[in-house]
Design an enzyme around this catalytic site. Structure first.
Site, mmCIF file in Angstrom:
data_model
loop_
_atom_site.group_PDB
_atom_site.id
_atom_site.type_symbol
_atom_site.label_atom_id
_atom_site.label_comp_id
_atom_site.label_asym_id
_atom_site.label_seq_id
_atom_site.Cartn_x
_atom_site.Cartn_y
_atom_site.Cartn_z
ATOM 1 N N ASN A 88 0.780 -1.221 0.000
ATOM 2 C CA ASN A 88 0.000 0.000 0.000
ATOM 3 C C ASN A 88 0.824 1.288 0.000
ATOM 4 O O ASN A 88 0.291 2.367 -0.228
ATOM 5 C CB ASN A 88 -0.934 -0.028 1.233
ATOM 6 C CG ASN A 88 -1.531 1.301 1.558
ATOM 7 O OD1 ASN A 88 -2.421 1.783 0.859
ATOM 8 N ND2 ASN A 88 -1.058 1.933 2.631
ATOM 9 N N TYR A 153 2.792 10.807 -10.781
ATOM 10 C CA TYR A 153 1.886 9.946 -10.019
ATOM 11 C C TYR A 153 1.062 9.056 -10.951
ATOM 12 O O TYR A 153 0.988 7.840 -10.763
ATOM 13 C CB TYR A 153 0.959 10.801 -9.152
ATOM 14 C CG TYR A 153 0.007 10.004 -8.298
ATOM 15 C CD1 TYR A 153 0.454 9.359 -7.139
ATOM 16 C CD2 TYR A 153 -1.340 9.871 -8.636
ATOM 17 C CE1 TYR A 153 -0.410 8.623 -6.350
ATOM 18 C CE2 TYR A 153 -2.211 9.136 -7.853
ATOM 19 C CZ TYR A 153 -1.742 8.519 -6.714
ATOM 20 O OH TYR A 153 -2.610 7.770 -5.924
ATOM 21 N N SER A 156 3.201 6.406 -12.568
ATOM 22 C CA SER A 156 3.614 5.359 -11.625
ATOM 23 C C SER A 156 2.472 4.400 -11.334
ATOM 24 O O SER A 156 2.675 3.185 -11.224
ATOM 25 C CB SER A 156 4.136 5.981 -10.322
ATOM 26 O OG SER A 156 3.086 6.559 -9.557
#
Length: 255
Positions: A88, A153, A156
């Site tokens: 996570n 972001y 990724s």
């Protein structure tokens, strides 16, 4: 899937979704190994956990391969095995081309992509030999397109989603489950930094309930909320010129 007495490894467990998921797993009677860079926060969380179950915390930077190996080795000593790995850990930087920084890109990819890969590397030998285990990787609905000021972001998370999909196919003959989690906006320290309006912003507790229930049902993909999930499906097939026009408009500021 019955989670009682399952050994669950959670990375990025010191806040946000990771912390909320740890509480849900505890309520299900799972045995929990928490990892994060801030061990003192994990220790405090474990001490204040209302549900009585076995919880241990470990300092681990998911970008550090040696730390990942050492922590996994210690978890196996302490718990005997890992049944479910919830990967996570994540970071995000909002920055425009005027503030372009390859260092921010490196930190983002090292955490959001290699942070998953580093743990998968140590998990695979045991999971494949035992023909058992669940790998849950947290990606994002932002993996759908390249949104302005969020290129690192989005890229990724797209990489993480594609990697998990490939892994799921390869591990099927070994009876190892791979689940991709794609949340929308969840209220966490990471999203608190966003200066724009976030539709359907969800509390971590609700997001954690959806994720844990999805894991129990062994879903291949857990994505929410429904409205955002449907919207990003539309964005994927939207013509480039239309997406670029809409995305270039100034976002609605937060109130």
């Amino acid at each position: 899937m019955n989670l009682k007495n399952k050994v669950v490894l959670i990375t990025g467990a010191s806040s946000g979704i990771g912390e909320a998921i740890a509480k849900k797993f505890a309520q299900e009677g799972a045995l929990i190994a928490l990892t994060a860079r801030r061990k003192e926060v994990l220790d405090k969380f474990a001490a204040n956990l209302e549900v009585k179950t076995r919880v241990a915390s470990y300092k681990c930077d998911v970008t550090n391969v040696d730390e990942v190996k050492n922590v996994y080795r210690q978890i196996k000593i302490d718990f005997g095995k890992v049944d479910i790995a919830l990967l996570n850990s994540g970071v995000s930087f909002r920055s425009s081309v005027k503030e372009f920084s390859s260092e921010k890109a490196k930190v983002t990819f090292d955490t959001n992509v290699l942070g998953i890969i580093n743990f998968v590397e140590v998990l695979l030998p045991d999971f494949m030999s035992e023909r058992n285990g669940v790998i849950v990787g947290v990606s994002s609905l932002a993996d759908s397109r390249g949104f302005p000021k969020s290129g690192f972001y989005c890229a990724s998370k797209a990489a993480a989603s594609i990697f998990l999909e490939s892994l799921r196919i390869e591990l099927k003959p070994y009876n190892v489950k791979v689940i991709t989690v794609r949340p929308g906006f969840v209220k966490t320290p990471m999203t608190d930094k966003n200066e724009f309006f976030m539709p359907f912003l969800m509390e971590p507790d609700k997001a954690a309930s959806i994720i844990v229930n999805g894991i129990k049902k062994e879903k291949k993909r857990i994505q929410f909320p429904l409205a955002i999930s449907l919207a990003v499906r539309f964005l994927r097939i939207m013509p480039d010129f239309l997406f670029e026009f809409l995305a270039s408009r100034e976002p609605i500021p937060r109130k």
